[in-house]
Write an enzyme that holds these catalytic residues in place. Structure first.
Site, PDB file in Angstrom:
ATOM      1  N   GLU A  53      37.850  31.697  33.648  1.00 36.89           N
ATOM      2  CA  GLU A  53      37.506  30.725  34.698  1.00 36.89           C
ATOM      3  C   GLU A  53      36.178  29.998  34.455  1.00 36.89           C
ATOM      4  O   GLU A  53      35.266  30.042  35.297  1.00 36.89           O
ATOM      5  CB  GLU A  53      37.487  31.408  36.069  1.00 36.89           C
ATOM      6  CG  GLU A  53      38.838  31.969  36.477  1.00 36.89           C
ATOM      7  CD  GLU A  53      38.865  32.505  37.918  1.00 36.89           C
ATOM      8  OE1 GLU A  53      37.824  32.467  38.597  1.00 36.89           O
ATOM      9  OE2 GLU A  53      39.939  32.949  38.356  1.00 36.89           O
ATOM     10  N   GLU A  92      46.371  35.732  36.266  1.00 36.37           N
ATOM     11  CA  GLU A  92      45.987  36.496  37.463  1.00 36.37           C
ATOM     12  C   GLU A  92      46.767  35.949  38.646  1.00 36.37           C
ATOM     13  O   GLU A  92      46.853  34.734  38.842  1.00 36.37           O
ATOM     14  CB  GLU A  92      44.487  36.344  37.803  1.00 36.37           C
ATOM     15  CG  GLU A  92      43.547  37.079  36.889  1.00 36.37           C
ATOM     16  CD  GLU A  92      42.076  36.919  37.274  1.00 36.37           C
ATOM     17  OE1 GLU A  92      41.777  36.638  38.465  1.00 36.37           O
ATOM     18  OE2 GLU A  92      41.234  37.047  36.376  1.00 36.37           O
TER      19      GLU A  92
HETATM   20  C1  FCB Z   1      39.316  35.731  40.147  1.00 43.05           C
HETATM   21  C2  FCB Z   1      38.490  36.485  39.125  1.00 43.05           C
HETATM   22  C3  FCB Z   1      38.787  37.966  39.122  1.00 43.05           C
HETATM   23  C4  FCB Z   1      38.995  38.536  40.504  1.00 43.05           C
HETATM   24  C5  FCB Z   1      39.922  37.683  41.313  1.00 43.05           C
HETATM   25  C6  FCB Z   1      40.187  38.204  42.700  1.00 43.05           C
HETATM   26  O1  FCB Z   1      38.771  34.487  40.391  1.00 43.05           O
HETATM   27  O2  FCB Z   1      38.766  35.983  37.847  1.00 43.05           O
HETATM   28  O3  FCB Z   1      37.761  38.608  38.421  1.00 43.05           O
HETATM   29  O4  FCB Z   1      37.802  38.787  41.141  1.00 43.05           O
HETATM   30  O5  FCB Z   1      39.409  36.376  41.395  1.00 43.05           O
END
Ligand code: FCB
Length: 531
Positions: A258, A439
């Site tokens: 990110e 994610e």
């Molecule tokens: C994302 C992060 C990860 C985690 C999630 C909930 O933005 O990459 O580390 O904290 O959020």
């Protein structure tokens, strides 16, 4: 050169129109000092400016916050914005896990990150990272002990095996390997990941190694962090060390997690470490991270390897149909999305940022960044809503509460269709690159007294998002994998231990682990999808 196309129905040329509508003198003001936008909380002495130069898209608003004449035409956009708002949370019908069919080589995984689970911050010569004390010292939710993974990693490997994932995304802690400036490699730090990688492979799981997930060594920040172009070299030196050691076993690499959130929250809005609030620093951090990604992806190109960045992506919508909110959302999209997808997938920064980025570009930079990655990782949690706030960083207020929308404990609006929007954006407007959902997950509090922790709301969330992913795959999205965030309840940055995202409950005092119902659900989903 290919041009970025915009998602259908969105006010795509709004900013271009706004820029061209400005008088030349106003354009000069785009670089003017804005007294309402001070620098706060620098941890990087010598690298913040005494004043703060600002992109000042807030100059589109007059001092009293009313819309400038150049904005009037955007009234036209109101209806488009109102249209967007109808596409908020949807109630995806529950489906049976057995209905999901995915390709046999689809990567089924879970993601974690070093600082969020490891603990043992002082073990084996680790140095400090910029996040270690974010919540204000030992009594206030430090990432210690987190999930005690540094100590209990054997148990977590067993959990991976029980879960039946084919892939595990974990990150390497840069401060464990290079704890101090000009210090040699801390062998003990690297040895931990060497053992861990062997163990991951020993249970038949493919390692997906993220080289840097936010925990920048403090010494790198003291030298300027991502403001400095030199940090690209520091990152590459570190990354090469890891790749030399693990490259005989690891084929999937993620340079940075990110970078868009790092640049925005860390350097532009100043809410997260290194807590710099300066739009110039934001643009430095954008370009230098894009360059780090491009350089590493090219260095690691070899048959059978897959290397790609991970971006936080989600629809960015105005909080209302008001033209100012529409503009705030569009600006947010420009800086959070286009400033990364543009150079990475189209080979150029968006038109509205070109003047701004030009001084940062050296010969060949854009060629290095463009299409260097083998895939784009998407971290998707939910859509973002933006309201105009003249004078605030990037003229917007990100703290918007939408009445009546279902949210997770992290106040994220639950909207599986937002994931579909992002997959279609990449498919239709960026030439359909290979993508991986790196994610996806939700924080919910659950009753841990029950013998079996029943996290049905997490199951519903994951199921609904997988259903959308599955539909997009069958309609042409180049989707290659899906990773749940996250294996274990962990330390969630500024939220400390309050947000529980894990498929496995962790008692942070004892380190005891207990799989929740979502663990079993995900496990059987993977099994049936692979059959
Ligand atoms: C994302 C992060 C990860 C985690 C999630 C909930 O933005 O990459 O580390 O904290 O959020």
């Amino acid at each position: 050169m290919q041009r970025a196309k915009r998602a259908p129905g969105l006010p795509g040329d709004l900013w271009k129109a706004a820029f061209s509508a400005l008088e030349p003198s106003s354009r000069v003001r785009l670089n003017a000092y804005s007294p309402s936008f001070p620098v706060v909380g620098s941890r990087c002495d010598g690298f913040y400016l005494p004043d703060c130069r600002n992109l000042v898209l807030s100059s589109l608003f007059s001092a009293d916050g009313t819309v400038s004449p150049s904005m009037r035409r955007r009234e036209l956009m109101k209806s488009a914005a109102a249209g967007l708002l109808v596409t908020t949370a949807s109630d995806a019908a529950p489906i049976l896990s057995t209905e999901l069919k995915f390709p046999t080589d689809f990567a089924w995984g879970v993601s974690t990150s070093a600082l969020q689970i490891e603990g043992s911050l002082a073990a084996d010569g680790r140095g400090p990272s910029i996040w270690d004390n974010v919540n204000g010292g030992v009594s206030r939710s430090p990432p210690e002990p987190a999930a005690s993974h540094y100590r209990l990693w054997h148990e977590d490997i067993r959990l991976l095996q029980m879960l039946g994932v084919s892939a595990y995304r974990y990150s390497i802690a840069w401060p464990r390997l290079f704890p101090k400036a000009s210090a040699p490699l801390n062998e003990a730090g690297l040895a931990f990941y060497d053992r861990l990688t062997d163990a991951v492979l020993s249970v038949g799981v493919e390692p997906w190694v993220c080289l840097h997930h936010w925990d920048l060594p403090e010494w790198v920040q003291q030298q300027g962090g991502w403001i400095r172009r030199d940090t690209v070299e520091r990152f590459l030196e570190y990354a090469r060390t890891v790749v030399r050691r693990l490259g005989d076993r690891v084929r999937h690499w993620i340079p940075l997690n990110e970078p868009n959130i790092v640049a925005y929250a860390g350097y532009g809005a100043g809410v997260w470490p290194p807590k710099l609030m300066n739009e110039e620093f934001f643009f430095d951090a954008v370009h230098h991270q894009n360059l780090a990604i491009g350089r590493l992806c090219r260095e690691l190109r070899q048959p059978g390897w897959q290397v790609g960045p991970v971006l936080a992506l989600g629809p960015i919508r105005p909080a209302s149909g008001d033209a100012r909110d529409v503009a705030a959302a569009e600006l947010q999209r420009l800086v959070l999305e286009d400033a990364f997808l543009g150079p990475i997938l189209l080979g150029h920064y968006p038109e509205a940022l070109k003047i701004r980025m030009a001084p940062l570009l050296a010969d060949g930079d854009l060629g290095t960044i463009h299409r260097a990655a083998d895939f784009i990782g998407i971290n998707y949690y939910g859509p973002m809503y933006r309201r105009a706030w003249p004078g605030a960083p990037f003229s917007n207020d990100g703290n918007v509460k939408l009445e009546g929308s279902p949210v997770t404990d992290g106040k994220i609006v639950i909207d599986p269709e937002g994931l579909g929007e992002i997959l279609r954006l990449l498919r239709d407007h960026y030439d359909n690159p290979p993508v991986v959902i790196t994610e996806n997950g939700a924080a919910f509090d659950e009753n841990v007294q029950d013998a079996q922790i029943q996290d049905q709301n997490r199951i519903a969330y994951l199921r609904a998002h997988l259903q959308v992913a599955n539909r997009e795959l069958s309609t042409g999205s180049n989707l290659r994998g899906y990773f749940v965030w996250t294996l274990l309840d962990d330390w969630e940055w500024t939220s400390g231990y309050d947000l529980k995202y894990g498929l496995v409950h962790v008692n942070f005092e004892t380190g005891d682990r207990r799989p929740k119902s979502s663990f079993d659900w995900y496990s059987s989903t993977i099994r049936s999808a692979r059959d």
